[in-house]
Scaffold this active site. Structure first.
Site, PDB file in Angstrom:
ATOM      1  N   HIS A  95       0.845  -1.193   0.000  1.00  0.00           N
ATOM      2  CA  HIS A  95       0.000   0.000   0.000  1.00  0.00           C
ATOM      3  C   HIS A  95       0.881   1.243   0.000  1.00  0.00           C
ATOM      4  CE1 HIS A  95      -2.972   2.988   1.173  1.00  0.00           C
ATOM      5  NE2 HIS A  95      -3.897   2.122   0.819  1.00  0.00           N
ATOM      6  N   GLU A 167      -3.800   1.573  -7.337  1.00  0.00           N
ATOM      7  CA  GLU A 167      -4.181   2.737  -6.541  1.00  0.00           C
ATOM      8  C   GLU A 167      -3.339   3.943  -6.962  1.00  0.00           C
ATOM      9  OE1 GLU A 167      -3.299   2.309  -2.372  1.00  0.00           O
ATOM     10  OE2 GLU A 167      -1.205   1.924  -2.820  1.00  0.00           O
TER      11      GLU A 167
END
Length: 255
Positions: A95, A167
């Site tokens: 992430h 993302e």
């Protein structure tokens, strides 16, 4: 046909009361939804509680991070075997917040990917570019480099049963979101990049979108052929908003 997956990343949010209440509301909202996988990743301290609250539901348990070590003198870490033992299945790695705040490299994240595969857990590999990289036209190069850290060490076969979450960092928590066409173009690039090594694996790998997905933009995003669900941040903390996203994914893939 690929089965979409919508996963909620709760990040650093939660309390014992909130876990009970949110999961109870999610169970109610999603009780009749079919055709879309659902998972949530609470903070590690609430995993056991969440596991009990999810018992008997179709919502899978996930986690937000894992260490590369299986045991030993590594204070504060959680191993893949511990996550498996507690009942977690989908584990977020790479992430942008981990890459930025904890300086995790592509190579380190690839090691996490390998450790998860070894113990039979599902990596949810996050990749994506910063705003500066996006504006410089480097989106594909950045995504390729992040994918190659896994492809060059573990091979395309490692992506069998795995999940990728694209993302765009400039869209996380900013309220900005890539347009459906922009997101689709990157998702197609990701799939094509893996297909250079193994077309069959590329065709079945789930690629989620993870840039400020909410109940307002989800349906349009999910109409795109290479977007297979979402990794959801803030909207996953509200049962009604998260349910709209899940239902949109299920409906889009039925159409």
């Amino acid at each position: 046909m690929r089965h979409p997956l919508v996963m909620g990343n709760w990040k650093l949010n939660g309390s014992t009361h909130m876990v009970n209440e949110l999961i109870a509301n999610l169970r109610k909202e999603l009780s009749t939804v079919e055709g879309c996988g659902v998972a949530i990743a609470p903070p590690a301290i609430y995993l056991n509680q969440a596991k009990h609250e999810l018992s008997g539901s179709r919502i899978a348990l996930g986690a937000q991070n894992v260490d590369v070590n299986l045991s030993g003198a590594f204070t504060g870490e959680t191993s893949a075997e511990m996550l498996k033992d507690i009942g977690a299945q989908y584990i977020i790695i790479g992430h942008s917040e981990r890459r930025t705040y904890h300086k995790e490299s592509d190579e380190f994240i690839a090691k996490k990917f390998g450790v998860l595969k070894e113990v039979g857990l599902t990596p949810v590999l996050c990749i994506g570019e910063t705003e500066a990289e996006n504006e410089a036209g480097q989106t594909e190069a950045v995504c390729a480099k992040q994918l190659d850290a896994v492809l060059n060490t573990l091979g395309a076969k490692a992506f069998e049963g795995a999940v990728i979450a694209y993302e765009p960092i400039w869209a996380i928590g900013t309220g900005k979101s890539a347009t459906p066409a922009q997101a689709q173009a990157v998702h197609k690039f990701i799939r094509d990049h893996i297909a250079k090594q193994d077309a069959a694996i590329a065709a079945q790998v789930i690629i989620q979108y993870g840039g400020s997905v909410n109940d307002k933009n989800a349906a349009e995003l999910f109409t795109q052929p290479d977007i297979d669900g979402a990794l959801v941040g803030g909207a996953s903390l509200k049962a009604d908003a998260f349910a709209v996203i899940v239902k949109a994914a299920a409906a889009a893939k039925k159409a």
